[in-house]
Design an enzyme around this catalytic site. Sequence first.
Site, PDB file in Angstrom:
ATOM      1  N   CYS A  18     -44.020 -32.951  44.916  1.00 41.06           N
ATOM      2  CA  CYS A  18     -44.032 -32.927  43.455  1.00 41.06           C
ATOM      3  C   CYS A  18     -45.427 -33.189  42.911  1.00 41.06           C
ATOM      4  CB  CYS A  18     -43.034 -33.953  42.911  1.00 41.06           C
ATOM      5  SG  CYS A  18     -42.997 -34.058  41.115  1.00 41.06           S
TER       6      CYS A  18
ATOM      7  N   CYS B 186     -45.422 -35.666  39.999  1.00 41.13           N
ATOM      8  CA  CYS B 186     -45.295 -37.064  40.426  1.00 41.13           C
ATOM      9  C   CYS B 186     -46.568 -37.581  41.091  1.00 41.13           C
ATOM     10  CB  CYS B 186     -44.130 -37.216  41.407  1.00 41.13           C
ATOM     11  SG  CYS B 186     -42.569 -36.528  40.850  1.00 41.13           S
ATOM     12  N   ASP B 187     -47.152 -36.786  41.977  1.00 39.96           N
ATOM     13  CA  ASP B 187     -48.185 -37.298  42.877  1.00 39.96           C
ATOM     14  C   ASP B 187     -49.543 -36.605  42.764  1.00 39.96           C
ATOM     15  OD1 ASP B 187     -46.191 -38.960  43.896  1.00 39.96           O
ATOM     16  OD2 ASP B 187     -45.598 -37.500  45.411  1.00 39.96           O
TER      17      ASP B 187
END
Length: 302
Positions: A130, A133-134
């Site tokens: 992701c 997300c990251d």
Amino acid sequence: MYDVIIVGAGPAGLTAALYALRADKKVLVLEKETFGGQITYSPKVENYPGFMQMSGNEFAEKLLDQVTEHGADIEMCEVTGVIDNGATKTVITDTDRFEGKTVILSTGCKHRHLGVEGEDELIGEGISFCAVCDGAFYAGRKVGVVGGGNSALVEAMMLSENCAEVTIIQNLAILTGEPKMIRALESKPNVKMIFNTVVTGFEKTDVLTGVKLHNTETGEDTSLPVDGLFVAIGHVPENDAFDNVAELNNYGYIVADEACTTKTPGVFVAGDCRTKNVRQITTATADGAVAALAACRYIDSL
């Protein structure tokens, strides 16, 4: 007899449990593997409102503590089916049967993995699924993106805004995403593409330092130094056991809209296992609240 039986203890399922419990319903949560679901793979979560930073495990633990404190029953087992009895539902597991007035399916979906040796150990230590997300953790660094469809191209585009270099690794001779997105990526000076190539291994210290590649056309084996690898080759929902109570689309997702209802009265769905455009923690928890409130209204109408 439970008021609400929740299948799956990810963010959607645990949020549903919380809302149902606060409505004074008797709740059972069934989970076969990991409390928190896929979010537990994220070492840092920085996009959940109200929290500057936390780990996925910390988030899952807080949710679990919250629902157990409110009195939820928790069982570790695999759900193998749901029987619609009309006013009640029977949830069948690999160890027992449970009766409930309503069922909320929140089984989530799994990111499709590469299946390469050492992959699981590097998830959260260089391998991610992701960019939202990251991706920020790899600003100014080199990353790879495995996949050539729209999901992979969106990941690559997002990463290209902050990463020094983005390499798209595609097992086919062409990218299969939208032409407009392909052209946009081709114009990016920090994006390059490798075709007819698969990942065969990883180079690492304590974290990922590179990937081993094999060209299926030439037979050549090479290495690509990267700080991070984003795998975007699709998701795998696990809904086959519920096709008698919920309609599945061609990809195995439960057909449902923002109302979180299924074709069966008293059976609801929440989170990544349903048809939707955005799969994030916030949308999962939102689904959990919607599904739980819908289940409570259904119970009160009986």
